[in-house]
Design a protein around this motif. Structure first.
Motif, PDB file in Angstrom:
ATOM      1  N   SER A   1      -3.175   6.939   4.045  1.00  0.00           N
ATOM      2  CA  SER A   1      -4.589   6.986   4.435  1.00  0.00           C
ATOM      3  C   SER A   1      -5.427   7.751   3.413  1.00  0.00           C
ATOM      4  O   SER A   1      -6.529   7.323   3.042  1.00  0.00           O
ATOM      5  CB  SER A   1      -4.745   7.610   5.824  1.00  0.00           C
TER       6      SER A   1
ATOM      7  N   LEU B   1       0.830  -1.201   0.000  1.00  0.00           N
ATOM      8  CA  LEU B   1       0.000   0.000   0.000  1.00  0.00           C
ATOM      9  C   LEU B   1       0.865   1.251   0.000  1.00  0.00           C
ATOM     10  O   LEU B   1       0.559   2.233  -0.690  1.00  0.00           O
ATOM     11  CB  LEU B   1      -0.928  -0.011   1.216  1.00  0.00           C
TER      12      LEU B   1
ATOM     13  N   LYS C   1     -10.762   3.983  -2.827  1.00  0.00           N
ATOM     14  CA  LYS C   1     -12.018   3.268  -2.592  1.00  0.00           C
ATOM     15  C   LYS C   1     -13.213   4.100  -3.050  1.00  0.00           C
ATOM     16  O   LYS C   1     -14.202   3.569  -3.570  1.00  0.00           O
ATOM     17  CB  LYS C   1     -12.168   2.906  -1.115  1.00  0.00           C
TER      18      LYS C   1
ATOM     19  N   SER D   1     -10.716  -1.319  -2.010  1.00  0.00           N
ATOM     20  CA  SER D   1      -9.460  -0.808  -1.482  1.00  0.00           C
ATOM     21  C   SER D   1      -8.352  -1.135  -2.482  1.00  0.00           C
ATOM     22  O   SER D   1      -8.494  -2.036  -3.321  1.00  0.00           O
ATOM     23  CB  SER D   1      -9.144  -1.455  -0.133  1.00  0.00           C
TER      24      SER D   1
ATOM     25  N   SER E   1      -5.792   5.665   0.216  1.00  0.00           N
ATOM     26  CA  SER E   1      -6.735   4.560   0.403  1.00  0.00           C
ATOM     27  C   SER E   1      -8.175   5.044   0.319  1.00  0.00           C
ATOM     28  O   SER E   1      -9.026   4.404  -0.324  1.00  0.00           O
ATOM     29  CB  SER E   1      -6.500   3.871   1.747  1.00  0.00           C
ATOM     30  N   ARG E   2      -8.466   6.182   0.968  1.00  0.00           N
ATOM     31  CA  ARG E   2      -9.833   6.725   0.945  1.00  0.00           C
ATOM     32  C   ARG E   2     -10.243   7.111  -0.474  1.00  0.00           C
ATOM     33  O   ARG E   2     -11.353   6.795  -0.919  1.00  0.00           O
ATOM     34  CB  ARG E   2      -9.937   7.933   1.886  1.00  0.00           C
TER      35      ARG E   2
ATOM     36  N   ASP F   1      -7.351  -4.810  -2.226  1.00  0.00           N
ATOM     37  CA  ASP F   1      -8.408  -5.685  -2.748  1.00  0.00           C
ATOM     38  C   ASP F   1      -8.413  -5.663  -4.276  1.00  0.00           C
ATOM     39  O   ASP F   1      -8.621  -6.698  -4.919  1.00  0.00           O
ATOM     40  CB  ASP F   1      -9.780  -5.254  -2.223  1.00  0.00           C
TER      41      ASP F   1
END
Length: 288
Positions: A208, A196, A215, A221, A211-212, A224
């Motif tokens: 962070s 990540l 998604k 994510s 990631s937000r 994923d």
């Protein structure tokens, strides 16, 4: 809007559609319809003019770029303002839930599945939407199985374009480009170890925040997404090649064959060996 539309593409992907009617309509200045209840699901996309719609008591002004989804039993008032004709494409459709997941098919009628879009929305990519609606309108004058199939595909492409428009409205252009850049990186380097932090660094964002945004834009994510990318490639290798499961695991980026097998079964619903037995193409059955 983002929270309301979260998972929209995933929901639409589980639906199958039938196109009932499509066309282009011009309503003269002062035109109105009061207290109507749609019999079918439908959408309007406004291209010219000004007007107003009241849906279950909520009043919204209409103009170019406005998209309206009508649902059965919704109480609707519609009108064109004085001195303004109202022009729009319209599409009437029906749907049912039909999708396969982990080897099991699921089916439901429309009455048992709430359609995920309802009410008035503002679109930013009007040209792409108009192009698809114009193609649908042109095909409405033709008949035949191939034409019907093409219309279904165009309707799905239209809904996908709408969903992508919603997502693009929740993220800035620079961030969108950064996320698309990490997707390209994953597609090109899924065989290699990717963390990540690696992806966030490529995007130039904090872990962070990246990631937000990822998604919000993609619906999964980052990890994923990478996992599904690897498993999709593994499925192709299992069906189309003769290499062993251990080699497949390593080829798609998993050094640990056992971890790969657990991950594969979690996503696909069966083990790699079972999937291979169920789907393996023998030479005489490979499409030419």
């Amino acid at each position: 809007m983002c929270k309301k539309l979260c998972g929209l593409t995933s929901t639409l992907n589980k639906l199958t559609f039938s196109l009932l009617l499509t066309g282009y309509k011009t309503c003269p200045p002062g035109w109105s319809r009061q207290g109507t209840k749609p019999q079918h699901h439908s959408l309007w996309f406004i291209t010219k003019g000004k007007g107003e719609v009241v849906l279950n008591g909520k009043r919204t002004k209409l103009g170019p770029g406005k998209l309206i989804f009508f649902t059965p039993e919704m109480i609707c008032d519609k009108k064109a303002f004085r001195n303004h004709a109202l022009e729009f494409y319209f599409v009437r459709f029906s749907y049912a839930l039909a999708f396969e997941e982990k080897g099991m098919w699921h089916f439901k009628q429309a009455k048992d599945v709430t359609f995920p879009l309802s009410g008035v929305y503002t679109m930013t990519n009007s040209s792409a939407i108009i192009l698809l609606l114009d193609q649908l309108n042109s095909l409405s004058k033709r008949r035949g199985a191939a034409v019907t199939f093409q219309k279904k595909l165009l309707l799905q492409e239209l809904l996908l374009t709408i969903a992508q428009d919603f997502r693009s409205q929740t993220i800035s252009g620079d961030s969108k480009k950064a996320i698309e850049g990490t997707i390209e990186y994953m597609v090109d380097h899924y065989k290699n170890p990717i963390t990540l932090s690696d992806l966030a660094n490529i995007a130039g964002l904090s872990t962070s925040h990246y990631s937000r945004l990822f998604k919000k834009y993609i619906g999964l994510s980052p990890i994923d997404y990478l996992t599904h990318l690897r498993i999709d490639r593994a499925k192709e290798l299992l069906v189309l090649s003769d290499i062993r499961i251990k080699e497949v695991s390593q080829t798609v980026g998993y050094a640990d064959e056992l971890y790969f097998s657990r991950t594969f079964k979690r996503i696909v619903g069966v083990s790699p060996s079972q999937f291979c037995d169920d789907h393996k193409l023998i030479p005489d059955t490979v499409p030419k």
